[in-house]
Design an enzyme around this catalytic site. Structure first.
Site, PDB file in Angstrom:
ATOM      1  N   LYS A  51       0.817  -1.216   0.000  1.00  0.00           N
ATOM      2  CA  LYS A  51       0.000   0.000   0.000  1.00  0.00           C
ATOM      3  C   LYS A  51       0.850   1.265   0.000  1.00  0.00           C
ATOM      4  O   LYS A  51       0.610   2.189  -0.791  1.00  0.00           O
ATOM      5  CB  LYS A  51      -0.900  -0.057   1.238  1.00  0.00           C
ATOM      6  CG  LYS A  51      -1.534   1.229   1.676  1.00  0.00           C
ATOM      7  CD  LYS A  51      -2.455   0.969   2.854  1.00  0.00           C
ATOM      8  CE  LYS A  51      -1.717   0.667   4.142  1.00  0.00           C
ATOM      9  NZ  LYS A  51      -1.185   1.863   4.830  1.00  0.00           N
ATOM     10  N   ARG A  63      -8.782   4.387   9.961  1.00  0.00           N
ATOM     11  CA  ARG A  63      -8.699   2.986  10.352  1.00  0.00           C
ATOM     12  C   ARG A  63     -10.015   2.483  10.942  1.00  0.00           C
ATOM     13  O   ARG A  63     -10.216   1.285  11.058  1.00  0.00           O
ATOM     14  CB  ARG A  63      -7.614   2.788  11.422  1.00  0.00           C
ATOM     15  CG  ARG A  63      -6.217   2.863  10.873  1.00  0.00           C
ATOM     16  CD  ARG A  63      -5.229   2.505  11.971  1.00  0.00           C
ATOM     17  NE  ARG A  63      -3.887   2.917  11.646  1.00  0.00           N
ATOM     18  CZ  ARG A  63      -3.048   2.197  10.919  1.00  0.00           C
ATOM     19  NH1 ARG A  63      -3.412   1.027  10.448  1.00  0.00           N
ATOM     20  NH2 ARG A  63      -1.842   2.643  10.653  1.00  0.00           N
ATOM     21  N   ARG A  89      10.868 -12.272   4.633  1.00  0.00           N
ATOM     22  CA  ARG A  89      11.671 -11.059   4.728  1.00  0.00           C
ATOM     23  C   ARG A  89      12.916 -11.262   5.605  1.00  0.00           C
ATOM     24  O   ARG A  89      12.831 -11.794   6.703  1.00  0.00           O
ATOM     25  CB  ARG A  89      10.793  -9.955   5.327  1.00  0.00           C
ATOM     26  CG  ARG A  89      11.242  -8.564   5.023  1.00  0.00           C
ATOM     27  CD  ARG A  89      10.072  -7.643   5.011  1.00  0.00           C
ATOM     28  NE  ARG A  89       9.423  -7.567   6.331  1.00  0.00           N
ATOM     29  CZ  ARG A  89       8.418  -6.759   6.600  1.00  0.00           C
ATOM     30  NH1 ARG A  89       7.966  -5.955   5.667  1.00  0.00           N
ATOM     31  NH2 ARG A  89       7.868  -6.742   7.794  1.00  0.00           N
ATOM     32  N   ARG A 148      13.141 -10.585  11.491  1.00  0.00           N
ATOM     33  CA  ARG A 148      12.580  -9.915  12.667  1.00  0.00           C
ATOM     34  C   ARG A 148      11.756 -10.899  13.475  1.00  0.00           C
ATOM     35  O   ARG A 148      11.049 -11.736  12.913  1.00  0.00           O
ATOM     36  CB  ARG A 148      11.682  -8.750  12.228  1.00  0.00           C
ATOM     37  CG  ARG A 148      12.403  -7.412  12.155  1.00  0.00           C
ATOM     38  CD  ARG A 148      11.519  -6.332  11.598  1.00  0.00           C
ATOM     39  NE  ARG A 148      10.117  -6.456  12.017  1.00  0.00           N
ATOM     40  CZ  ARG A 148       9.138  -5.696  11.556  1.00  0.00           C
ATOM     41  NH1 ARG A 148       9.400  -4.767  10.654  1.00  0.00           N
ATOM     42  NH2 ARG A 148       7.897  -5.842  11.972  1.00  0.00           N
ATOM     43  N   ARG A 155      -1.621 -10.540  12.860  1.00  0.00           N
ATOM     44  CA  ARG A 155      -1.674  -9.167  12.335  1.00  0.00           C
ATOM     45  C   ARG A 155      -2.657  -9.062  11.173  1.00  0.00           C
ATOM     46  O   ARG A 155      -3.388  -8.080  11.043  1.00  0.00           O
ATOM     47  CB  ARG A 155      -0.277  -8.732  11.866  1.00  0.00           C
ATOM     48  CG  ARG A 155       0.555  -8.109  12.973  1.00  0.00           C
ATOM     49  CD  ARG A 155       2.026  -8.104  12.643  1.00  0.00           C
ATOM     50  NE  ARG A 155       2.378  -7.304  11.471  1.00  0.00           N
ATOM     51  CZ  ARG A 155       3.507  -7.465  10.763  1.00  0.00           C
ATOM     52  NH1 ARG A 155       4.364  -8.386  11.095  1.00  0.00           N
ATOM     53  NH2 ARG A 155       3.758  -6.689   9.740  1.00  0.00           N
TER      54      ARG A 155
END
Ligand SMILES: [Zn+2]
Length: 218
Positions: A16, A91, A130, A163, A174
């Protein structure tokens, strides 16, 4: 393109922010990230910034009216006259209603809402794959953009790290939280006929091209 307010929606990993940046650059309009303007208000110690700072320091959420006030202030700047992009805001339904009222008060039409949709499997691969170089911060992805040698940065030989919150269980949480929070917003905008579904499964350049073509005709 008419002078528009645009809102970008998309799950974590949907790209996004990247797409919003491309569109902002193309049309020469600002991309307004709520996180950035909130931090800026705190730094400048504006009255709203001070309230936000106190809330954040006590571990609480910044109240809606403070976030909305800061957004309204930013949107009132001259560089937003030709249009602007909201990134990371609204949001909640209450914030979405605030944005509609704010635009109406400024004599603007309804926002254009671009919902970047990516299949959940692909999102998981993007996020769990990632890896970040511990030396230079370069970002790799073991599925889509792997280093030449596993676990090692191409540029400086630094160790690549994942991470702690990029594991599958945390990411699924999430994504669920995102969908729970966003689905009322999506319904709200769909009912108003301002929601545009954008297929976010392709390469970022391909998505950007389609998005710009669509907006140029809109
Ligand atoms: Zn490196």
């Amino acid at each position: 393109m008419r002078a528009h307010a645009m809102i970008f929606l998309g799950a974590p990993g949907a790209g996004k922010g990247t797409q919003a940046r491309e569109v902002a650059k193309h049309f020469g309009i600002p991309q307004i990230s709520t996180g950035d303007i909130l931090r800026d208000a705190v730094k400048r110690q504006t009255p709203q910034g001070l309230v936000a700072k106190a809330k954040m320091e006590s571990g609480g959420l910044v109240p809606d009216e403070v976030v909305c006030g800061i957004v309204e202030g930013r949107v009132g700047q001259p560089d937003c006259q030709r249009g602007f992009i909201l990134d990371g805001f609204p949001r909640t339904l209450a914030q979405a209603e605030f944005v509609n009222q704010m635009l109406q008060a400024k004599g603007r039409g309804r926002p254009q809402v671009l919902d970047i949709e990516v299949d959940e499997d692909l999102l998981l691969k993007r996020l769990t794959g990632r890896r970040t170089c511990s030396l230079c911060g370069e970002i790799y992805n073991v599925h889509f953009n792997p280093p030449k040698v596993e676990g090692v940065c191409d540029k400086d030989g630094g160790k690549l790290l994942q991470r702690a919150d990029d594991n599958e269980a945390t990411i699924r949480q999430r994504l669920d939280a995102y969908h729970n929070q966003t689905s009322p917003l999506i319904e709200y905008y769909r009912r108003q006929g301002v929601l545009h579904d954008i297929n976010g499964n392709a390469e970022p350049e391909v998505i950007a091209k389609g998005l710009l073509e669509f907006l140029s005709q809109a």
